[in-house]
Enzyme design. Sequence first.
Site, PDB file in Angstrom:
ATOM      1  CB  SER A 285      65.489  -0.641 -62.082  1.00  0.00           C
ATOM      2  OG  SER A 285      64.495   0.190 -61.533  1.00  0.00           O
TER       3      SER A 285
HETATM    4  N1  SAH Z   1      64.904   3.210 -57.549  1.00  0.00           N
HETATM    5  C1  SAH Z   1      64.590   1.979 -56.838  1.00  0.00           C
HETATM    6  C2  SAH Z   1      63.560   1.137 -57.524  1.00  0.00           C
HETATM    7  C3  SAH Z   1      62.253   1.819 -57.534  1.00  0.00           C
HETATM    8  S1  SAH Z   1      60.820   0.806 -57.703  1.00  0.00           S
HETATM    9  C4  SAH Z   1      65.835   1.169 -56.541  1.00  0.00           C
HETATM   10  O1  SAH Z   1      66.929   1.556 -56.953  1.00  0.00           O
HETATM   11  O2  SAH Z   1      65.699   0.137 -55.871  1.00  0.00           O
HETATM   12  C5  SAH Z   1      59.646   2.129 -57.583  1.00  0.00           C
HETATM   13  C6  SAH Z   1      59.456   2.691 -56.209  1.00  0.00           C
HETATM   14  O3  SAH Z   1      58.641   3.834 -56.313  1.00  0.00           O
HETATM   15  C7  SAH Z   1      58.729   1.722 -55.253  1.00  0.00           C
HETATM   16  O4  SAH Z   1      59.490   1.534 -54.113  1.00  0.00           O
HETATM   17  C8  SAH Z   1      57.435   2.485 -54.948  1.00  0.00           C
HETATM   18  O5  SAH Z   1      56.970   2.275 -53.624  1.00  0.00           O
HETATM   19  C9  SAH Z   1      57.851   3.914 -55.163  1.00  0.00           C
HETATM   20  N2  SAH Z   1      56.768   4.881 -55.406  1.00  0.00           N
HETATM   21  C10 SAH Z   1      55.610   4.720 -56.045  1.00  0.00           C
HETATM   22  N3  SAH Z   1      54.896   5.867 -56.032  1.00  0.00           N
HETATM   23  C11 SAH Z   1      55.637   6.789 -55.359  1.00  0.00           C
HETATM   24  C12 SAH Z   1      55.436   8.164 -54.987  1.00  0.00           C
HETATM   25  N4  SAH Z   1      54.348   8.850 -55.331  1.00  0.00           N
HETATM   26  N5  SAH Z   1      56.418   8.778 -54.286  1.00  0.00           N
HETATM   27  C13 SAH Z   1      57.545   8.115 -53.924  1.00  0.00           C
HETATM   28  N6  SAH Z   1      57.782   6.822 -54.244  1.00  0.00           N
HETATM   29  C14 SAH Z   1      56.841   6.164 -54.963  1.00  0.00           C
END
Ligand code: SAH
Length: 207
Positions: A52
């Site tokens: 993000s």
């Molecule tokens: N917080 C992260 C950015 C997140 S992007 C950082 O600091 O880099 C969103 C993430 O959520 C992605 O990696 C995606 O694979 C994950 N995601 C999507 N659905 C999910 C679920 N049900 N459980 C866990 N992670 C999930």
Amino acid sequence: MVAGQLAARGIKDERVLAAMEKVPRHLFTAPEYAEMAYDDMALPLGDGQTISQPYMVAVMTELLALRGGEKVLEVGTGSGYQAAVLAELAAEVYTVEYRPELAERAKRKLDGLGYGNIRSMAADGSAGWPEGAPYQGILVTAAAPDVPPPLIEQLDEGGRLVIPLGSRGSQRLLMAVKRQGRLVKEYHTFCVFVPLLGQYGWPDSGE
Ligand code: SAH
């Protein structure tokens, strides 16, 4: 980054600003984007996922209002950057990532940086992480159609939940406090996150 993008745009919590000053964001981006790590934008992580924008990390973290003693759950580990920021501000961080390769990479990075107060696992975080509950803060960094009921259950009384809610393409940030077992809701900025998949998220269309 901290002065120009965060403080200048209204992030006031000194602890959040200090944590973001401290965590080396360039170590969490893909190497080819390291030079852009402190720019005002989200960056690709591979697999169509993104780390993000720093401002969004700051807004979400500030909304959790952490004071230092909390146990926090993050859903969507991605690069591990947000987990590291949370680990600077809370006692313990549990973080769950749906994609095993991302979970593995983030774990190696966080261990390498010496973050002993972060536990991570590869799983469907839309169902939370029951073993660590109750959490005083829960942060979901992927977009959900609605608040997953297990997250409400796993949130402590008085705890805060921050989650982008809306359609797959555009959302609003919800900050909710649990009072007498129910969420008291407050909507904040519009935002765009990748979809939360899994049982309480959007159907996995293979993206
Ligand atoms: N917080 C992260 C950015 C997140 S992007 C950082 O600091 O880099 C969103 C993430 O959520 C992605 O990696 C995606 O694979 C994950 N995601 C999507 N659905 C999910 C679920 N049900 N459980 C866990 N992670 C999930």
